[in-house]
Design a protein around this motif. Structure first.
Motif, PDB file in Angstrom:
ATOM      1  N   HIS A 171      -6.384  -3.427   0.647  1.00 56.01           N
ATOM      2  CA  HIS A 171      -5.705  -4.069   1.766  1.00 56.01           C
ATOM      3  C   HIS A 171      -6.376  -5.426   2.001  1.00 56.01           C
ATOM      4  N   TYR A 184       0.026   4.281   0.554  1.00 52.79           N
ATOM      5  CA  TYR A 184      -0.320   5.225   1.621  1.00 52.79           C
ATOM      6  C   TYR A 184       0.214   4.754   2.968  1.00 52.79           C
ATOM      7  N   CYS A 185       0.025   3.474   3.283  1.00 56.93           N
ATOM      8  CA  CYS A 185       0.567   2.948   4.541  1.00 56.93           C
ATOM      9  C   CYS A 185       2.092   3.093   4.560  1.00 56.93           C
ATOM     10  N   HIS A 199      -7.951   5.260   4.116  1.00 63.36           N
ATOM     11  CA  HIS A 199      -7.081   6.421   3.899  1.00 63.36           C
ATOM     12  C   HIS A 199      -7.925   7.634   3.535  1.00 63.36           C
ATOM     13  N   PRO A 256      -6.106   0.617   7.679  1.00 61.18           N
ATOM     14  CA  PRO A 256      -6.226   1.494   8.846  1.00 61.18           C
ATOM     15  C   PRO A 256      -7.709   1.769   9.123  1.00 61.18           C
ATOM     16  N   CYS A 311       0.844  -1.196   0.000  1.00 58.25           N
ATOM     17  CA  CYS A 311       0.000   0.000   0.000  1.00 58.25           C
ATOM     18  C   CYS A 311       0.881   1.248   0.000  1.00 58.25           C
TER      19      CYS A 311
HETATM   20 ZN   LIG Z   1      -2.827   1.458   3.334  1.00 60.54          ZN
END
Ligand SMILES: [Zn+2]
Length: 185
Positions: free
Chosen positions: A74, A43-44, A84, A80, A41
């Motif tokens: 994911h 963003y993670c 996001h 999360p 990912c």
């Molecule tokens: Zn992520």
């Protein structure tokens, strides 16, 4: 359009942002969750809603011609809380869409998609050179920007001989100075 569908991932081996449509789904499945797990990912990994460096190998969903367009996700239980932020996802997705679109246009000699950096600095999201030598900077702006901040950025581009083109996220209040400069919004 679903703003928060993930279409950009990060390839740990090439250290590049990748778009889901760049390669067939089988390519990503071999590199994602249950495969080599180098496709994670974006963003993670970059510290959005997760600790920087967090590696979440992605699954690839959707088919060409299917009801849902192709996207990354994911694996269950690894996203999360709340996913996001749509603003962030919009920015990264739009940057890739602009670069892809520009590459299909006539008269375009070169297109460079800037890799994401936390400070972002003064680099364009997408830098374009036309056949006649004209240089363009494409900017996808997701957040409110003050008149002064925008003007500084705009003048820096002008000084460098670069034509800046701004794309504002729907619903974002763009600085009114943009209209004073007679730029399209
Ligand atoms: Zn992520």
């Amino acid at each position: 359009m679903q703003d928060d569908l993930l279409v950009v991932g990060f390839d740990l081996e090439t250290r590049r942002e990748v778009h889901v449509t760049e390669r067939p789904p089988e390519h990503w499945k071999r590199r994602g969750y249950g495969g080599t797990e180098q496709l994670v990912c974006f963003y993670c990994f970059h510290g959005f809603e997760a600790a920087p460096g967090t590696r979440v190998p992605l699954v690839t969903r959707g088919r060409l011609g299917g009801k849902v367009r192709r996207h990354f996700a994911h694996p269950a239980g690894t996203a999360p809380d709340g996913g996001h932020h749509p603003e962030t996802v919009w920015h990264i997705t739009t940057k890739h869409a602009l670069a892809h679109w520009t590459r299909t246009q006539p008269g375009v000699a070169a297109v460079r998609l800037e890799q994401w950096t936390p400070d972002h600095d003064r680099r364009a999201d997408v830098a374009v050179r036309l056949d006649d030598g004209t240089r363009l900077a494409l900017e996808a702006q997701r957040m409110l920007m003050t008149d002064d901040a925008w003007r500084t950025r705009h003048r820096d581009y002008a000084r460098a001989g670069i034509v800046d083109v701004w794309f504002w996220r729907p619903g974002v209040h763009f600085p009114h100075v943009v209209l004073d400069e007679r730029l399209p919004v």
